[in-house]
Scaffold this motif. Structure first.
Motif, PDB file in Angstrom:
ATOM      1  N   MET A 115       0.845  -1.159   0.000  1.00  0.00           N
ATOM      2  CA  MET A 115       0.000   0.000   0.000  1.00  0.00           C
ATOM      3  C   MET A 115       0.896   1.229   0.000  1.00  0.00           C
ATOM      4  O   MET A 115       1.945   1.239   0.640  1.00  0.00           O
ATOM      5  N   VAL A 116       0.468   2.241  -0.716  1.00  0.00           N
ATOM      6  CA  VAL A 116       1.181   3.520  -0.740  1.00  0.00           C
ATOM      7  C   VAL A 116       0.169   4.609  -0.406  1.00  0.00           C
ATOM      8  O   VAL A 116      -0.829   4.769  -1.101  1.00  0.00           O
ATOM      9  N   ASP A 117       0.439   5.313   0.675  1.00  0.00           N
ATOM     10  CA  ASP A 117      -0.471   6.361   1.146  1.00  0.00           C
ATOM     11  C   ASP A 117       0.203   7.725   1.104  1.00  0.00           C
ATOM     12  O   ASP A 117       1.423   7.830   1.210  1.00  0.00           O
ATOM     13  N   ALA A 118      -0.620   8.734   1.009  1.00  0.00           N
ATOM     14  CA  ALA A 118      -0.160  10.114   1.099  1.00  0.00           C
ATOM     15  C   ALA A 118      -0.162  10.536   2.567  1.00  0.00           C
ATOM     16  O   ALA A 118      -1.131  10.284   3.286  1.00  0.00           O
ATOM     17  N   GLU A 119       0.902  11.171   2.995  1.00  0.00           N
ATOM     18  CA  GLU A 119       0.985  11.607   4.385  1.00  0.00           C
ATOM     19  C   GLU A 119      -0.105  12.628   4.724  1.00  0.00           C
ATOM     20  O   GLU A 119      -0.723  12.563   5.774  1.00  0.00           O
ATOM     21  N   ARG A 120      -0.339  13.560   3.808  1.00  0.00           N
ATOM     22  CA  ARG A 120      -1.320  14.624   4.071  1.00  0.00           C
ATOM     23  C   ARG A 120      -2.623  14.315   3.331  1.00  0.00           C
ATOM     24  O   ARG A 120      -3.012  14.992   2.387  1.00  0.00           O
TER      25      ARG A 120
ATOM     26  N   SER B 184      -8.277   5.691   7.173  1.00  0.00           N
ATOM     27  CA  SER B 184      -9.033   4.502   6.753  1.00  0.00           C
ATOM     28  C   SER B 184      -8.108   3.498   6.073  1.00  0.00           C
ATOM     29  O   SER B 184      -8.298   2.285   6.220  1.00  0.00           O
ATOM     30  N   ASP B 185      -7.100   3.964   5.359  1.00  0.00           N
ATOM     31  CA  ASP B 185      -6.125   3.056   4.748  1.00  0.00           C
ATOM     32  C   ASP B 185      -5.333   2.326   5.827  1.00  0.00           C
ATOM     33  O   ASP B 185      -5.050   1.130   5.704  1.00  0.00           O
ATOM     34  N   GLU B 186      -4.992   3.039   6.887  1.00  0.00           N
ATOM     35  CA  GLU B 186      -4.245   2.427   7.987  1.00  0.00           C
ATOM     36  C   GLU B 186      -5.089   1.344   8.673  1.00  0.00           C
ATOM     37  O   GLU B 186      -4.592   0.253   8.969  1.00  0.00           O
ATOM     38  N   ARG B 187      -6.361   1.641   8.887  1.00  0.00           N
ATOM     39  CA  ARG B 187      -7.258   0.635   9.479  1.00  0.00           C
ATOM     40  C   ARG B 187      -7.368  -0.586   8.578  1.00  0.00           C
ATOM     41  O   ARG B 187      -7.329  -1.725   9.050  1.00  0.00           O
ATOM     42  N   PHE B 188      -7.486  -0.363   7.272  1.00  0.00           N
ATOM     43  CA  PHE B 188      -7.593  -1.467   6.319  1.00  0.00           C
ATOM     44  C   PHE B 188      -6.327  -2.319   6.361  1.00  0.00           C
ATOM     45  O   PHE B 188      -6.399  -3.553   6.386  1.00  0.00           O
ATOM     46  N   ALA B 189      -5.160  -1.686   6.380  1.00  0.00           N
ATOM     47  CA  ALA B 189      -3.896  -2.426   6.459  1.00  0.00           C
ATOM     48  C   ALA B 189      -3.851  -3.256   7.739  1.00  0.00           C
ATOM     49  O   ALA B 189      -3.434  -4.421   7.719  1.00  0.00           O
ATOM     50  N   ASN B 190      -4.285  -2.681   8.855  1.00  0.00           N
ATOM     51  CA  ASN B 190      -4.303  -3.409  10.121  1.00  0.00           C
ATOM     52  C   ASN B 190      -5.258  -4.600  10.075  1.00  0.00           C
ATOM     53  O   ASN B 190      -4.959  -5.672  10.606  1.00  0.00           O
TER      54      ASN B 190
ATOM     55  N   ALA C  43      -5.840 -10.518   9.650  1.00  0.00           N
ATOM     56  CA  ALA C  43      -6.376 -11.687   8.946  1.00  0.00           C
ATOM     57  C   ALA C  43      -5.268 -12.570   8.373  1.00  0.00           C
ATOM     58  O   ALA C  43      -5.548 -13.553   7.690  1.00  0.00           O
ATOM     59  N   GLY C  44      -4.017 -12.193   8.639  1.00  0.00           N
ATOM     60  CA  GLY C  44      -2.906 -13.012   8.177  1.00  0.00           C
ATOM     61  C   GLY C  44      -2.356 -12.668   6.812  1.00  0.00           C
ATOM     62  O   GLY C  44      -1.552 -13.401   6.249  1.00  0.00           O
ATOM     63  N   VAL C  45      -2.774 -11.536   6.271  1.00  0.00           N
ATOM     64  CA  VAL C  45      -2.291 -11.091   4.953  1.00  0.00           C
ATOM     65  C   VAL C  45      -1.023 -10.273   5.146  1.00  0.00           C
ATOM     66  O   VAL C  45      -0.983  -9.379   5.999  1.00  0.00           O
ATOM     67  N   GLU C  46       0.009 -10.596   4.375  1.00  0.00           N
ATOM     68  CA  GLU C  46       1.241  -9.811   4.446  1.00  0.00           C
ATOM     69  C   GLU C  46       1.007  -8.450   3.792  1.00  0.00           C
ATOM     70  O   GLU C  46       0.529  -8.376   2.662  1.00  0.00           O
ATOM     71  N   VAL C  47       1.339  -7.395   4.506  1.00  0.00           N
ATOM     72  CA  VAL C  47       1.100  -6.038   4.008  1.00  0.00           C
ATOM     73  C   VAL C  47       2.406  -5.261   4.048  1.00  0.00           C
ATOM     74  O   VAL C  47       3.122  -5.272   5.045  1.00  0.00           O
TER      75      VAL C  47
END
Length: 64
Positions: A1-6, A12-18, A23-27
């Motif tokens: 995943m690549v997110d913008a800092e600002r 919501s992207d951080e929650r999705f990654a968590n 669930a055992g998915v390598e992120v």
């Protein structure tokens, strides 16, 4: 995943990654410093180039 800092959507992207990791998915997640939402819509910008470099490197690792 690549997110913008600002980016207001980054949380919501951080929650999705968590959730994926739980669930055992390598992120692999990167937050581009000082970048803004929709940086991929600005081809040739430093943020877009950096994100594409990260994705290209990830694809290269996945192929080998």
């Amino acid at each position: 995943m690549v997110d913008a800092e600002r980016d207001v959507m980054r949380a919501s992207d951080e929650r999705f990654a968590n959730e994926l990791e739980a669930a055992g998915v390598e992120v692999e997640r990167h937050v581009l410093p000082d970048s803004r939402h929709a940086f991929l819509n600005r081809p040739g910008s430093p943020d877009s180039d950096r994100a594409l470099d990260l994705v290209t490197a990830w694809i290269g690792q996945s192929i080998h």
